[in-house]
Motif scaffolding. Sequence first.
Motif, PDB file in Angstrom:
ATOM      1  N   PRO A 106      -2.298  -7.648  -4.499  1.00  0.00           N
ATOM      2  CA  PRO A 106      -2.106  -8.296  -5.804  1.00  0.00           C
ATOM      3  C   PRO A 106      -2.186  -9.816  -5.650  1.00  0.00           C
ATOM      4  N   THR A 107      -2.990 -10.454  -6.481  1.00  0.00           N
ATOM      5  CA  THR A 107      -3.164 -11.905  -6.398  1.00  0.00           C
ATOM      6  C   THR A 107      -3.685 -12.444  -7.717  1.00  0.00           C
ATOM      7  N   PRO A 108      -3.283 -13.647  -8.104  1.00  0.00           N
ATOM      8  CA  PRO A 108      -3.809 -14.211  -9.349  1.00  0.00           C
ATOM      9  C   PRO A 108      -5.301 -14.513  -9.253  1.00  0.00           C
ATOM     10  N   SER A 109      -5.824 -14.512  -8.015  1.00  0.00           N
ATOM     11  CA  SER A 109      -7.254 -14.851  -7.858  1.00  0.00           C
ATOM     12  C   SER A 109      -8.110 -13.603  -7.648  1.00  0.00           C
ATOM     13  N   CYS A 131       2.134  -7.037  -0.677  1.00  0.00           N
ATOM     14  CA  CYS A 131       2.715  -7.945  -1.681  1.00  0.00           C
ATOM     15  C   CYS A 131       2.993  -9.302  -1.046  1.00  0.00           C
ATOM     16  N   GLY A 132       2.281 -10.314  -1.526  1.00  0.00           N
ATOM     17  CA  GLY A 132       2.481 -11.661  -1.014  1.00  0.00           C
ATOM     18  C   GLY A 132       3.613 -12.365  -1.748  1.00  0.00           C
ATOM     19  N   ARG A 133       4.113 -13.401  -1.113  1.00  0.00           N
ATOM     20  CA  ARG A 133       5.070 -14.309  -1.761  1.00  0.00           C
ATOM     21  C   ARG A 133       4.623 -15.725  -1.441  1.00  0.00           C
ATOM     22  N   TYR A 134       5.434 -16.717  -1.762  1.00  0.00           N
ATOM     23  CA  TYR A 134       5.091 -18.116  -1.477  1.00  0.00           C
ATOM     24  C   TYR A 134       3.752 -18.448  -2.148  1.00  0.00           C
ATOM     25  N   GLU A 135       2.818 -19.079  -1.429  1.00  0.00           N
ATOM     26  CA  GLU A 135       1.509 -19.413  -2.003  1.00  0.00           C
ATOM     27  C   GLU A 135       0.504 -18.295  -1.741  1.00  0.00           C
ATOM     28  N   LEU A 155      -6.474  -7.634  -6.446  1.00  0.00           N
ATOM     29  CA  LEU A 155      -6.337  -7.303  -7.872  1.00  0.00           C
ATOM     30  C   LEU A 155      -5.366  -8.233  -8.593  1.00  0.00           C
ATOM     31  N   SER A 156      -5.800  -8.702  -9.753  1.00  0.00           N
ATOM     32  CA  SER A 156      -4.923  -9.453 -10.655  1.00  0.00           C
ATOM     33  C   SER A 156      -4.482  -8.504 -11.768  1.00  0.00           C
ATOM     34  N   ILE A 157      -3.302  -8.781 -12.367  1.00  0.00           N
ATOM     35  CA  ILE A 157      -2.935  -7.985 -13.546  1.00  0.00           C
ATOM     36  C   ILE A 157      -2.969  -8.864 -14.786  1.00  0.00           C
ATOM     37  N   GLY A 158      -3.573 -10.041 -14.650  1.00  0.00           N
ATOM     38  CA  GLY A 158      -3.689 -10.920 -15.824  1.00  0.00           C
ATOM     39  C   GLY A 158      -3.679 -12.366 -15.383  1.00  0.00           C
ATOM     40  N   ASP A 159      -4.027 -13.218 -16.317  1.00  0.00           N
ATOM     41  CA  ASP A 159      -4.247 -14.622 -15.954  1.00  0.00           C
ATOM     42  C   ASP A 159      -2.965 -15.430 -16.064  1.00  0.00           C
ATOM     43  N   TYR A 160      -2.060 -15.175 -15.146  1.00  0.00           N
ATOM     44  CA  TYR A 160      -0.819 -15.946 -15.055  1.00  0.00           C
ATOM     45  C   TYR A 160      -0.328 -15.788 -13.611  1.00  0.00           C
ATOM     46  N   VAL A 161       0.488 -16.710 -13.202  1.00  0.00           N
ATOM     47  CA  VAL A 161       0.952 -16.656 -11.818  1.00  0.00           C
ATOM     48  C   VAL A 161       2.410 -16.183 -11.790  1.00  0.00           C
ATOM     49  N   LEU A 162       2.700 -15.251 -10.906  1.00  0.00           N
ATOM     50  CA  LEU A 162       4.076 -14.786 -10.725  1.00  0.00           C
ATOM     51  C   LEU A 162       4.617 -15.415  -9.449  1.00  0.00           C
ATOM     52  N   ASN A 163       5.826 -15.057  -9.064  1.00  0.00           N
ATOM     53  CA  ASN A 163       6.366 -15.608  -7.820  1.00  0.00           C
ATOM     54  C   ASN A 163       5.972 -14.772  -6.612  1.00  0.00           C
ATOM     55  N   GLY A 164       5.340 -13.630  -6.889  1.00  0.00           N
ATOM     56  CA  GLY A 164       4.946 -12.771  -5.781  1.00  0.00           C
ATOM     57  C   GLY A 164       4.205 -11.561  -6.308  1.00  0.00           C
ATOM     58  N   GLY A 165       3.733 -10.750  -5.400  1.00  0.00           N
ATOM     59  CA  GLY A 165       2.909  -9.612  -5.771  1.00  0.00           C
ATOM     60  C   GLY A 165       3.664  -8.359  -6.165  1.00  0.00           C
ATOM     61  N   GLU A 166       5.013  -8.364  -6.032  1.00  0.00           N
ATOM     62  CA  GLU A 166       5.769  -7.117  -6.233  1.00  0.00           C
ATOM     63  C   GLU A 166       5.676  -6.601  -7.678  1.00  0.00           C
TER      64      GLU A 166
END
Length: 264
Positions: A106-109, A131-135, A155-166
């Motif tokens: 999971p990633t915003p990119s 599941c990544g965290r940090y940057e 995979l992104s789930i939408g165009d916004y940034v979360l604090n992690g992939g969980e």
Amino acid sequence: MRIDVVTIFPDYLRALELSLIGRATTGGPLEIGIHDLRKWTHDRHRTVDDTPIGGGAGMVMKPDVWGEALDELLSAPPPARPDHEADQGGQGGGPSQGGAPVLIIPTPSGEVLTQRIAEDLATREHLVMACGRYEGIDARVAEHYASRGVEVRELSIGDYVLNGGEAAALVIIEAVARLLPGVLGNPDSVVEESHGASGLLEYPVHTRPVSWRGLEPDPALLSGDHGRIRRLRRDQAIARTAQRRPDLISRLDPASLDSADRAA
Ligand SMILES: NCc1ccc(-c2ccccc2)nc1
């Protein structure tokens, strides 16, 4: 299907052991493994991150720790499958794609998750989710496994940034797992839903009381005329899609818009 999730916040994924997905995991069509990434650290502080090469804000997750975790989970034997599931394609359609695991990051990119992607993933036997965290995770991790022939889906789930992939992992898992046979209460409800086979948004739904605060559903719904109801619902779905998601209208196959009549 088996899904392994690697995270530094395993408790975040405990929700998977509840409700619909939880029931499917006790001897059902779905096995879920939740793993703490720090299990694969060797230093006293169980370090999983470091400063970015090239500078910049924040921290990046270390490739060596991720490499040890993913080497282990990606090489685990595919889940044993009862004979009757030999060609079970699930609602995702099509035969199973075999036991080769898919690495999902999971990633915003990444490419944005769609129902079609969920249907494809639902035909797989083994998903490993990082599941990544940090940057984020060092980019060489995805590069390394892709170069070794592992199917890697960022995979992104939408165009916004979360604090992690969980949180994204929970969304992806639910979208996929509910397509597996025996996970969803009523398999028929997979047919008429937003982003389903019709490509339209779902029509508005109503239940009793018929009159509520001076509001009532379209009288056609009370007519008992199933053809009339089907046509009303198709028209409502088209109108709702055109109003809220015109981008979906342009992708529609015109023939699918008449299917409600043919089904009458
Ligand atoms: N498209 C949703 C999404 C998915 C993952 C992340 C993310 C943020 C920080 C670190 C690692 C992943 N952000 C947004």
